[in-house]
Design an enzyme around this catalytic site. Structure first.
Site, mmCIF file in Angstrom:
data_model
loop_
_atom_site.group_PDB
_atom_site.id
_atom_site.type_symbol
_atom_site.label_atom_id
_atom_site.label_comp_id
_atom_site.label_asym_id
_atom_site.label_seq_id
_atom_site.Cartn_x
_atom_site.Cartn_y
_atom_site.Cartn_z
ATOM 1 C CB ILE A 58 -11.719 7.782 -35.405
ATOM 2 C CG1 ILE A 58 -10.400 8.499 -35.695
ATOM 3 C CG2 ILE A 58 -12.295 7.175 -36.683
ATOM 4 C CD1 ILE A 58 -9.272 7.593 -36.157
ATOM 5 C CG LEU A 59 -15.726 4.360 -33.451
ATOM 6 C CD1 LEU A 59 -14.259 4.144 -33.811
ATOM 7 C CD2 LEU A 59 -16.198 3.220 -32.558
ATOM 8 N N GLY A 60 -16.383 9.048 -32.622
ATOM 9 C CA GLY A 60 -17.294 10.079 -32.135
ATOM 10 C C GLY A 60 -18.184 9.541 -31.028
ATOM 11 C CD GLU A 119 7.651 -6.066 -15.914
ATOM 12 O OE1 GLU A 119 6.722 -6.840 -16.180
ATOM 13 O OE2 GLU A 119 8.798 -6.164 -16.358
ATOM 14 N N GLY A 120 6.630 -0.758 -13.610
ATOM 15 C CA GLY A 120 7.370 0.511 -13.703
ATOM 16 C C GLY A 120 6.573 1.536 -14.482
ATOM 17 C CB THR A 121 4.874 4.721 -13.489
ATOM 18 O OG1 THR A 121 6.010 5.472 -13.049
ATOM 19 C CG2 THR A 121 4.154 4.119 -12.292
ATOM 20 C CB ILE A 145 -0.163 -9.509 -5.817
ATOM 21 C CG1 ILE A 145 0.432 -8.570 -4.742
ATOM 22 C CG2 ILE A 145 0.849 -10.549 -6.289
ATOM 23 C CD1 ILE A 145 1.531 -7.634 -5.218
ATOM 24 C CB ALA A 183 6.508 0.278 -0.824
ATOM 25 N N PRO A 196 0.813 -1.221 0.000
ATOM 26 C CG PRO A 196 -0.974 -1.613 1.461
ATOM 27 C CD PRO A 196 0.314 -2.209 0.984
HETATM 28 C C1 LIG Z 1 -3.097 -3.802 -13.206
HETATM 29 C C2 LIG Z 1 -1.934 -3.833 -12.267
HETATM 30 C C3 LIG Z 1 -1.259 -5.006 -12.040
HETATM 31 C C4 LIG Z 1 -0.183 -5.046 -11.134
HETATM 32 N N1 LIG Z 1 0.444 -6.237 -10.873
HETATM 33 C C5 LIG Z 1 1.415 -6.282 -9.926
HETATM 34 C C6 LIG Z 1 2.029 -7.522 -9.556
HETATM 35 O O1 LIG Z 1 1.696 -8.584 -10.099
HETATM 36 N N2 LIG Z 1 2.973 -7.518 -8.579
HETATM 37 C C7 LIG Z 1 3.371 -6.367 -7.946
HETATM 38 O O2 LIG Z 1 4.241 -6.450 -7.081
HETATM 39 N N3 LIG Z 1 2.812 -5.179 -8.276
HETATM 40 C C8 LIG Z 1 1.838 -5.113 -9.234
HETATM 41 N N4 LIG Z 1 1.250 -3.913 -9.556
HETATM 42 C C9 LIG Z 1 1.644 -2.713 -8.850
HETATM 43 C C10 LIG Z 1 2.523 -1.806 -9.697
HETATM 44 O O3 LIG Z 1 3.806 -2.369 -9.832
HETATM 45 C C11 LIG Z 1 2.553 -0.437 -9.027
HETATM 46 O O4 LIG Z 1 1.251 0.093 -9.131
HETATM 47 C C12 LIG Z 1 3.565 0.486 -9.676
HETATM 48 O O5 LIG Z 1 4.871 0.078 -9.390
HETATM 49 C C13 LIG Z 1 3.394 1.929 -9.215
HETATM 50 O O6 LIG Z 1 3.376 1.992 -7.829
HETATM 51 P P1 LIG Z 1 2.189 2.796 -7.072
HETATM 52 O O7 LIG Z 1 0.907 2.356 -7.682
HETATM 53 O O8 LIG Z 1 2.362 2.612 -5.615
HETATM 54 O O9 LIG Z 1 2.387 4.290 -7.471
HETATM 55 P P2 LIG Z 1 3.460 5.312 -6.858
HETATM 56 O O10 LIG Z 1 4.807 4.691 -6.847
HETATM 57 O O11 LIG Z 1 2.926 5.844 -5.591
HETATM 58 O O12 LIG Z 1 3.433 6.428 -7.968
HETATM 59 C C14 LIG Z 1 2.364 7.375 -8.091
HETATM 60 C C15 LIG Z 1 2.753 8.363 -9.199
HETATM 61 O O13 LIG Z 1 3.965 9.048 -8.824
HETATM 62 C C16 LIG Z 1 4.952 8.858 -9.834
HETATM 63 N N5 LIG Z 1 6.272 8.723 -9.203
HETATM 64 C C17 LIG Z 1 6.633 7.854 -8.235
HETATM 65 N N6 LIG Z 1 7.938 8.005 -7.922
HETATM 66 C C18 LIG Z 1 8.391 9.006 -8.714
HETATM 67 C C19 LIG Z 1 9.660 9.623 -8.864
HETATM 68 N N7 LIG Z 1 10.725 9.259 -8.142
HETATM 69 N N8 LIG Z 1 9.773 10.628 -9.788
HETATM 70 C C20 LIG Z 1 8.708 11.017 -10.541
HETATM 71 N N9 LIG Z 1 7.486 10.458 -10.434
HETATM 72 C C21 LIG Z 1 7.334 9.459 -9.537
HETATM 73 C C22 LIG Z 1 4.563 7.591 -10.567
HETATM 74 O O14 LIG Z 1 5.073 7.595 -11.899
HETATM 75 C C23 LIG Z 1 3.050 7.679 -10.535
HETATM 76 O O15 LIG Z 1 2.603 8.476 -11.572
HETATM 77 C C24 LIG Z 1 0.207 -3.864 -10.473
HETATM 78 C C25 LIG Z 1 -0.462 -2.668 -10.742
HETATM 79 C C26 LIG Z 1 -1.528 -2.630 -11.612
HETATM 80 C C27 LIG Z 1 -2.226 -1.329 -11.870
#
Ligand SMILES: Cc1cc2nc3c(=O)[nH]c(=O)nc-3n(C[C@H](O)[C@H](O)[C@H](O)COP(=O)(O)OP(=O)(O)OC[C@H]3O[C@@H](n4cnc5c(N)ncnc54)[C@H](O)[C@@H]3O)c2cc1C
Length: 394
Positions: free
Chosen positions: A349-351, A375-377, A164, A137, A135
């Site tokens: 495109i579909l409006g 897997e990494g935003t 997860i 991290a 929640p």
């Molecule tokens: C559909 C789905 C499936 C998933 N599956 C798994 C899974 O199987 N196992 C698992 O362990 N996790 C899973 N996750 C979790 C996912 O890895 C995390 O959601 C993701 O790493 C981002 O963490 P957070 O949601 O806590 O966002 P945060 O880390 O709180 O980030 C919130 C925002 O702040 C930005 N941000 C954060 N740090 C920085 C920085 N240093 N500089 C600039 N911007 C920053 C981020 O880009 C984001 O826009 C899943 C998530 C989703 C949505």
């Protein structure tokens, strides 16, 4: 040089995937979306697909001693195709999922034998999962709070994990915990927590805006005791401090496949928009409105091609065991953003037809958002690229 040929075997295999995609992946994905419930693990399709050898397309493979290594390239090709039919379903598929890389990279021979054995049984589908996010991290993995305490012949885990994928149906989950919160990544350990272990509690679905077909679950570890033999890699791995880095590195092999899933969604959006435009608009008329539709389609097609090539390059480097961190991050950052743009353009495109609840592009528009988070935003990928480009450690 990148080898872009996929070979006859893979061509034949892709034909099968296409058939399964049309007959099962897309209809099941749409049905799950409408019911707002993941497809249950005992759905007959999973057993059928598993028997045919189809699972989650992440490009994860057990390394054979000889022969060409093309797992990552196979991964991007199959991932794009499956995701074209339904990205939610492609993750709902049985398989090791993201639990595979740490087990294959860090696991001792005994652990690999023990935990991979069920996955060799093609009669019953099996799932594994990867539990890092908590929640508080996500991007900042060093901040995980789940603790691991050695106690006699076992380890006791306490903490909470969230979002997860497939964890509710998994035979086992790779759970990351810390033996010393102050030590950051150096304190991290990975444990295999098997289904039914006492203390693995409160499993519950998170309700997502899209990708409904697969379950994302949260759970609690409450004095959850696992045997010493379930410490992934054994103590020596961590004494050499290679464990955490090794596991993270292995994601450079799967990240191109995740990026390719975004390409698949973008392609689905493009096809839907193109078919709609052909059926409803007089595209050959030189009116500004139709010219804009043509331009939008051309823009989508161009970027889809660009995204695909980035995925291929990153996967190729993974297969030939060359560093690909920048390329994998570029593929992931670009493809996820591109796919968001493509689904947005398709809706445009579909409006008004694009925003109705039964419009397929409306579902894609909701499905695609998570691709920029998993897997990494996108922001984190851009940070990784920038750090590498200026020579800072990752
Ligand atoms: C559909 C789905 C499936 C998933 N599956 C798994 C899974 O199987 N196992 C698992 O362990 N996790 C899973 N996750 C979790 C996912 O890895 C995390 O959601 C993701 O790493 C981002 O963490 P957070 O949601 O806590 O966002 P945060 O880390 O709180 O980030 C919130 C925002 O702040 C930005 N941000 C954060 N740090 C920085 C920085 N240093 N500089 C600039 N911007 C920053 C981020 O880009 C984001 O826009 C899943 C998530 C989703 C949505």
């Amino acid at each position: 040089m990148i080898d872009l040929s996929i070979g006859r075997d893979l061509e034949t295999w892709l034909d099968q995937v296409r058939r399964l995609g049309r007959d099962y992946l897309r209809p099941l994905g749409i049905e799950a979306d409408r019911r707002h419930e993941p497809v249950p693990p005992d759905h007959p399709f999973f057993a059928l697909a598993w028997r045919m050898g189809l699972g989650q397309p992440l490009g994860v493979e057990e390394r054979s001693a000889s022969g060409p290594r093309n797992g990552a390239r196979r991964g991007v090709v199959v991932a794009e195709e499956m995701s074209y039919w339904d990205r939610g379903m492609s993750v709902a598929m049985p398989g090791l999922g993201l639990g595979g890389p740490p087990l294959l990279t860090m696991g001792t021979p005994e652990q690999k034998e023990r935990f991979l054995a069920p996955f060799r049984d093609r009669e019953q589908p099996h799932w594994a999962a990867f539990g890092m996010t908590e929640p508080g991290a996500g991007s900042d993995v060093a901040a995980i709070q789940t603790t691991a305490r050695r106690d006699g012949d076992g380890w006791v885990l306490n903490g909470a994990k969230t979002f997860i994928s497939n964890s509710m149906r998994a035979d086992w989950i790779v759970v990351w915990a810390t033996v010393d919160r102050a030590a950051g990544r150096a304190g991290h350990r990975a444990f295999i927590v098997e289904r039914g272990t006492p203390g693995l509690e409160d499993m519950r679905y998170e309700h997502k805006m899209g990708l409904i077909a697969y379950e994302s679950s949260s759970f609690t570890l409450r004095d959850c005791r696992v045997p010493v033999a379930n410490l992934l890699g054994g103590e020596r791995y961590y004494a050499e401090r290679a464990g955490f880095k090794g596991a993270m590195k292995s994601f450079n092999a799967t990240r191109p496949a995740i990026a390719a899933m975004a390409v698949g969604i973008a392609r689905a959006a493009y096809d839907a928009a193109r078919d709609f435009a052909r059926a409803h608009y007089a595209l050959d008329r030189p009116t500004p409105r139709y010219q804009r539709v043509r331009e939008k389609l051309a823009r989508m097609a161009r970027k889809i091609e660009g995204g695909r090539l980035l995925c291929w390059r990153a996967a190729y480097l993974a297969d030939v065991e060359q560093p690909n961190e920048i390329e994998a991050s570029m593929a992931k950052a670009f493809a996820a953003g591109m796919a968001q743009e493509a689904t947005g353009l398709a809706v445009e495109i579909l409006g008004d037809a694009g925003v109705t609840a039964d419009a397929y592009v409306e579902k894609l528009y909701r499905d695609v958002k998570a691709m920029d988070i998993v897997e990494g935003t996108g922001q984190i990928q851009r940070l990784v690229i920038a750090r590498r480009l200026v020579g800072l450690p990752g």
